[in-house]
Design a protein around this motif. Structure first.
Motif, PDB file in Angstrom:
ATOM      1  N   GLU B  67      16.093  48.691  30.141  1.00 57.34           N
ATOM      2  CA  GLU B  67      15.169  50.169  29.591  1.00 57.34           C
ATOM      3  C   GLU B  67      15.308  51.139  30.459  1.00 57.34           C
ATOM      4  O   GLU B  67      15.086  50.958  31.675  1.00 57.34           O
ATOM      5  CB  GLU B  67      13.595  49.331  29.486  1.00 57.34           C
ATOM      6  N   GLY B  68      15.781  52.203  29.836  1.00 60.36           N
ATOM      7  CA  GLY B  68      16.023  53.325  30.750  1.00 60.36           C
ATOM      8  C   GLY B  68      17.160  53.546  31.704  1.00 60.36           C
ATOM      9  O   GLY B  68      17.317  54.386  32.452  1.00 60.36           O
ATOM     10  N   LYS B  69      17.936  52.344  31.775  1.00 57.75           N
ATOM     11  CA  LYS B  69      19.078  52.610  32.705  1.00 57.75           C
ATOM     12  C   LYS B  69      20.208  52.866  31.938  1.00 57.75           C
ATOM     13  O   LYS B  69      20.520  53.016  30.855  1.00 57.75           O
ATOM     14  CB  LYS B  69      19.232  50.987  33.164  1.00 57.75           C
ATOM     15  N   LYS B  70      21.318  53.204  32.996  1.00 56.53           N
ATOM     16  CA  LYS B  70      22.726  53.445  32.379  1.00 56.53           C
ATOM     17  C   LYS B  70      23.790  52.553  32.557  1.00 56.53           C
ATOM     18  O   LYS B  70      23.804  51.807  33.814  1.00 56.53           O
ATOM     19  CB  LYS B  70      23.126  55.082  33.114  1.00 56.53           C
ATOM     20  N   VAL B  71      24.420  51.982  31.630  1.00 55.72           N
ATOM     21  CA  VAL B  71      25.330  50.863  31.830  1.00 55.72           C
ATOM     22  C   VAL B  71      26.722  51.580  31.294  1.00 55.72           C
ATOM     23  O   VAL B  71      26.981  52.235  30.767  1.00 55.72           O
ATOM     24  CB  VAL B  71      25.052  49.964  30.833  1.00 55.72           C
ATOM     25  N   THR B  72      27.645  50.896  32.198  1.00 51.87           N
ATOM     26  CA  THR B  72      29.056  51.345  32.005  1.00 51.87           C
ATOM     27  C   THR B  72      29.882  50.030  32.021  1.00 51.87           C
ATOM     28  O   THR B  72      29.732  49.280  32.861  1.00 51.87           O
ATOM     29  CB  THR B  72      29.639  52.235  33.338  1.00 51.87           C
ATOM     30  N   THR B  73      30.507  49.789  30.787  1.00 51.65           N
ATOM     31  CA  THR B  73      31.632  48.871  30.819  1.00 51.65           C
ATOM     32  C   THR B  73      33.008  49.393  30.966  1.00 51.65           C
ATOM     33  O   THR B  73      33.065  50.553  31.040  1.00 51.65           O
ATOM     34  CB  THR B  73      31.251  48.147  29.295  1.00 51.65           C
ATOM     35  N   VAL B  74      34.153  48.372  30.871  1.00 54.67           N
ATOM     36  CA  VAL B  74      35.285  48.883  30.834  1.00 54.67           C
ATOM     37  C   VAL B  74      35.786  49.954  29.946  1.00 54.67           C
ATOM     38  O   VAL B  74      36.548  50.868  30.059  1.00 54.67           O
ATOM     39  CB  VAL B  74      36.161  47.763  30.829  1.00 54.67           C
ATOM     40  N   GLU B  75      35.083  49.850  28.756  1.00 55.96           N
ATOM     41  CA  GLU B  75      35.237  50.631  27.762  1.00 55.96           C
ATOM     42  C   GLU B  75      34.768  52.116  27.982  1.00 55.96           C
ATOM     43  O   GLU B  75      35.251  53.048  27.334  1.00 55.96           O
ATOM     44  CB  GLU B  75      34.549  50.277  26.365  1.00 55.96           C
ATOM     45  N   GLY B  76      34.146  52.144  28.873  1.00 55.25           N
ATOM     46  CA  GLY B  76      33.609  53.723  29.135  1.00 55.25           C
ATOM     47  C   GLY B  76      34.617  54.095  30.366  1.00 55.25           C
ATOM     48  O   GLY B  76      34.298  55.364  30.796  1.00 55.25           O
ATOM     49  N   LEU B  77      35.404  53.336  30.661  1.00 57.42           N
ATOM     50  CA  LEU B  77      36.238  54.154  31.964  1.00 57.42           C
ATOM     51  C   LEU B  77      37.244  55.251  31.507  1.00 57.42           C
ATOM     52  O   LEU B  77      37.115  56.201  31.981  1.00 57.42           O
ATOM     53  CB  LEU B  77      37.236  53.053  32.613  1.00 57.42           C
ATOM     54  N   ALA B  78      38.153  55.012  30.537  1.00 55.16           N
ATOM     55  CA  ALA B  78      38.822  56.051  29.947  1.00 55.16           C
ATOM     56  C   ALA B  78      38.090  57.195  29.355  1.00 55.16           C
ATOM     57  O   ALA B  78      37.020  56.958  28.517  1.00 55.16           O
ATOM     58  CB  ALA B  78      39.895  55.520  28.938  1.00 55.16           C
ATOM     59  N   LYS B  79      38.636  58.435  29.752  1.00 53.67           N
ATOM     60  CA  LYS B  79      37.733  59.529  28.821  1.00 53.67           C
ATOM     61  C   LYS B  79      38.730  60.526  28.022  1.00 53.67           C
ATOM     62  O   LYS B  79      39.630  60.833  28.591  1.00 53.67           O
ATOM     63  CB  LYS B  79      37.201  60.548  30.167  1.00 53.67           C
ATOM     64  N   GLY B  80      38.605  60.561  26.983  1.00 52.56           N
ATOM     65  CA  GLY B  80      38.994  61.462  25.976  1.00 52.56           C
ATOM     66  C   GLY B  80      40.645  61.019  25.947  1.00 52.56           C
ATOM     67  O   GLY B  80      41.487  61.707  26.134  1.00 52.56           O
ATOM     68  N   GLY B  81      40.858  59.626  25.914  1.00 55.55           N
ATOM     69  CA  GLY B  81      42.123  59.164  25.869  1.00 55.55           C
ATOM     70  C   GLY B  81      43.093  59.156  27.040  1.00 55.55           C
ATOM     71  O   GLY B  81      44.063  58.855  27.207  1.00 55.55           O
ATOM     72  N   LYS B  82      42.189  59.630  28.235  1.00 49.50           N
ATOM     73  CA  LYS B  82      43.039  59.645  29.569  1.00 49.50           C
ATOM     74  C   LYS B  82      42.457  58.610  30.302  1.00 49.50           C
ATOM     75  O   LYS B  82      41.074  58.437  30.645  1.00 49.50           O
ATOM     76  CB  LYS B  82      42.748  61.108  30.300  1.00 49.50           C
ATOM     77  N   LEU B  83      43.370  57.853  30.891  1.00 52.68           N
ATOM     78  CA  LEU B  83      42.904  56.599  31.564  1.00 52.68           C
ATOM     79  C   LEU B  83      42.356  57.157  32.939  1.00 52.68           C
ATOM     80  O   LEU B  83      42.526  58.024  33.558  1.00 52.68           O
ATOM     81  CB  LEU B  83      44.258  55.543  31.996  1.00 52.68           C
ATOM     82  N   ASP B  84      41.202  56.202  33.492  1.00 56.56           N
ATOM     83  CA  ASP B  84      40.505  56.454  34.634  1.00 56.56           C
ATOM     84  C   ASP B  84      41.654  56.160  35.729  1.00 56.56           C
ATOM     85  O   ASP B  84      42.541  55.301  35.570  1.00 56.56           O
ATOM     86  CB  ASP B  84      39.285  55.572  34.883  1.00 56.56           C
ATOM     87  N   SER B  85      41.428  56.785  36.920  1.00 60.64           N
ATOM     88  CA  SER B  85      42.291  56.603  38.096  1.00 60.64           C
ATOM     89  C   SER B  85      42.545  55.040  38.386  1.00 60.64           C
ATOM     90  O   SER B  85      43.512  54.435  38.682  1.00 60.64           O
ATOM     91  CB  SER B  85      42.153  57.298  39.184  1.00 60.64           C
ATOM     92  N   ILE B  86      41.392  54.255  38.311  1.00 60.85           N
ATOM     93  CA  ILE B  86      41.374  52.838  38.425  1.00 60.85           C
ATOM     94  C   ILE B  86      42.204  52.033  37.458  1.00 60.85           C
ATOM     95  O   ILE B  86      42.776  51.187  37.917  1.00 60.85           O
ATOM     96  CB  ILE B  86      40.053  52.399  38.738  1.00 60.85           C
ATOM     97  N   GLN B  87      42.155  52.600  36.379  1.00 56.44           N
ATOM     98  CA  GLN B  87      43.047  52.055  35.413  1.00 56.44           C
ATOM     99  C   GLN B  87      44.556  52.155  35.548  1.00 56.44           C
ATOM    100  O   GLN B  87      45.538  51.342  35.593  1.00 56.44           O
ATOM    101  CB  GLN B  87      42.593  52.423  33.717  1.00 56.44           C
ATOM    102  N   VAL B  88      44.848  53.544  36.010  1.00 53.20           N
ATOM    103  CA  VAL B  88      46.097  53.827  36.217  1.00 53.20           C
ATOM    104  C   VAL B  88      46.785  53.053  37.621  1.00 53.20           C
ATOM    105  O   VAL B  88      47.881  52.385  37.294  1.00 53.20           O
ATOM    106  CB  VAL B  88      46.367  55.317  36.603  1.00 53.20           C
ATOM    107  N   GLY B  89      45.870  52.903  38.562  1.00 54.33           N
ATOM    108  CA  GLY B  89      46.048  51.957  39.504  1.00 54.33           C
ATOM    109  C   GLY B  89      46.512  50.476  39.243  1.00 54.33           C
ATOM    110  O   GLY B  89      47.546  49.880  39.803  1.00 54.33           O
ATOM    111  N   PHE B  90      45.514  49.795  38.472  1.00 52.03           N
ATOM    112  CA  PHE B  90      46.164  48.551  37.865  1.00 52.03           C
ATOM    113  C   PHE B  90      47.061  48.590  37.170  1.00 52.03           C
ATOM    114  O   PHE B  90      48.175  47.525  37.384  1.00 52.03           O
ATOM    115  CB  PHE B  90      44.958  47.974  37.174  1.00 52.03           C
ATOM    116  N   HIS B  91      47.547  49.675  36.551  1.00 48.31           N
ATOM    117  CA  HIS B  91      48.681  49.788  35.810  1.00 48.31           C
ATOM    118  C   HIS B  91      50.032  49.779  36.557  1.00 48.31           C
ATOM    119  O   HIS B  91      51.104  49.012  36.751  1.00 48.31           O
ATOM    120  CB  HIS B  91      48.703  50.845  34.923  1.00 48.31           C
ATOM    121  N   GLU B  92      49.997  50.545  37.460  1.00 48.95           N
ATOM    122  CA  GLU B  92      51.098  50.875  38.493  1.00 48.95           C
ATOM    123  C   GLU B  92      51.372  49.844  39.216  1.00 48.95           C
ATOM    124  O   GLU B  92      52.580  49.531  39.614  1.00 48.95           O
ATOM    125  CB  GLU B  92      50.659  52.332  39.254  1.00 48.95           C
TER     126      GLU B  92
END
Lengths: 292, 161
Positions: B67-92
């Motif tokens: 209640e009243g909190k902010k949750v981030t899941t893996v689906e929330g990492l990429a923004k506007g089709g651009k991978l988050d730097s942590i996702q790029v790191g795991f890819h590279e």
């Protein structure tokens, strides 16, 4: 796994929590960080009628110094103790114990008061609180009690907390003497419960002798153990190697371990002795180096 | 009961039983299956989500606690089709094999480098100590987090004369 059904309420004020506890008593469980309670609910070892979440009550978190005490709000997270680096030199044992509790994710949620009230015999804070001579502030609709850590832990998951009470604060006396301490923990892997752990906290007088000593043992009995004979053997003495070795032997004798997958009783008792010995050497060194 | 919270930037109001675990709420009620159920006993970290920016185990949280909190899941990492730097790191750095622990590892890694932009290898290993990888891929997971930290540092200094 999921818990049996329960009613849930998250009061915004402590008075409401106390009134609900008075009303429901043993049928209620207090939820703080949930890192012990929720696993118990999922295993259905606990099936309360009502869960009272104290997460929205103001004033239960934070660490401050006041009137010769360090006061820790009962809902203060383990991670916040880990980050309270200004306790170094005053309460080393807290700073050494906090990062060894479970893993970083659990420490982000789990609370000091919740862990103490849960009273797992292998919980880390029990031994630490015995070593530093903490007092626990317990509130009910009828008023407030302050219980010393010594005597609070009565058996596995059993404490002096009554079913109509909630812990609101932990008070640790901090004198003006030179103090030092540490926490040593043997675990099978990072994040595991202790196989054996020992908490040590000493204060040296101006003459270099031990003014007070606190020793708490974890996971070597039905509850956290205060090694009182070992403490008494140190007070008034110069902390020489022989005095420390003798105190450590007494601490080993105070342990009441049971053999299990983590080791034999003899092994655990000896680890307790060795940890107290090593811990006392570290505590003395730190106290001697500490500013008065 | 009604619980209102923010998940990946979107406000949600859901009707749940109080005993609902957050991981089940996310996967079943909200249909986001990137958050995994591994051990279901708060040991493995496959169910890691960020709660107000801090990694926690969603199998050991009750839905009303959101209640009243902010949750981030893996689906929330990429923004506007651009991978988050942590996702790029795991890819590279090939920071995964089977991928089961990966959502949790990435969220822990992201929170870690946000709190500590230049972590040592030791700090990274302590940081991921609540998350288990059974493909024994920790070497590359550590490298992936280092990659993301380095990329963030470069990005933050880019444009600074």
């Amino acid at each position: 796994m999921f818990p049996a059904a329960f009613d849930y309420i998250a009061p915004g004020a402590l008075d409401e929590v106390l009134s609900l506890l008075g009303q429901h008593g043993d049928d209620a469980k207090v939820l703080a960080g949930g890192q012990s309670l929720i696993p118990l609910l999922k295993l259905r070892f606990a099936a309360p009628v009502i869960v009272i979440d104290i997460g929205r009550v103001d004033g239960l978190e934070g660490i401050r110094r006041e009137n010769g005490h360090v006061r820790i709000g009962a809902r203060t997270r383990h991670r916040d103790v880990e980050g309270a680096t200004d306790l170094r030199g005053t309460l080393d044992v807290l700073l050494d114990a906090a990062p060894l509790i479970s893993d970083p994710l659990i420490r982000n949620m789990g609370t000091v008061g919740g862990s103490i009230c849960h009273a797992d015999p292998a919980g880390d804070w029990g031994a630490v609180m015995l070593a530093v001579g903490a007092e626990f502030v317990l509130k009910s609709a009828g008023g407030e009690r302050v219980l010393p850590a010594a005597g609070f832990f009565q058996g596995p998951f059993t404490t002096g907390l009554q079913s109509n009470e909630v812990m609101t604060e932990i008070r640790i006396p901090v004198g003006t003497g030179k103090s030092g301490g540490t926490y040593l923990k043997l675990e099978r892997k990072v994040g595991d419960f202790a196989s054996v752990a020992a908490a040590v906290h000493i204060v040296l007088g101006g003459d270099g002798r031990v003014a007070s000593a606190g020793i708490g043992l974890c996971a070597v009995g039905a509850h956290s153990i205060k090694a009182t004979a070992a403490e008494a053997a140190l007070v008034g003495q110069e902390p020489t190697d022989d005095v420390i070795a003798a105190a450590a032997r007494l601490a080993g004798e105070a342990a009441e371990p049971k053999a299990d997958i983590r080791g034999s009783a003899e092994y655990k008792r000896d680890v307790a002795r060795v940890f107290v010995q090593r811990g006392l050497h570290t505590a003395v060194k730190r106290a001697q180096g500490a500013a008065a | 009961m009604k619980v209102t919270f923010e998940i990946n930037g979107a406000e949600k109001s859901v009707d749940v039983e109080p005993r609902t675990l957050v991981v089940d709420l996310i996967r079943t009620k909200l249909g986001m299956t990137g958050t995994h159920i591994g051990c279901d006993t708060s040991n493995c970290g496959a169910c890691t989500v960020l709660l107000d920016g801090r990694p926690v185990k969603s199998c050991t949280l009750l839905a009303p606690m959101l209640e009243g909190k902010k949750v981030t899941t893996v689906e929330g990492l990429a923004k506007g089709g651009k991978l988050d730097s942590i996702q790029v790191g795991f890819h590279e750095e090939h920071g995964l094999q089977c991928g089961f622990c990966t959502p949790g590892m990435m969220l822990v890694g992201k929170a870690l480098i946000e709190a500590n932009p230049h972590p040592t290898e030791d700090e990274i290993r302590w940081g991921i100590s609540g998350n288990i990888c059974r493909c024994t891929g920790y070497m590359n997971i550590v490298k992936a987090i280092q990659h993301a930290a380095a990329a963030n540092a470069t990005e933050n200094t880019a444009g600074v004369a």
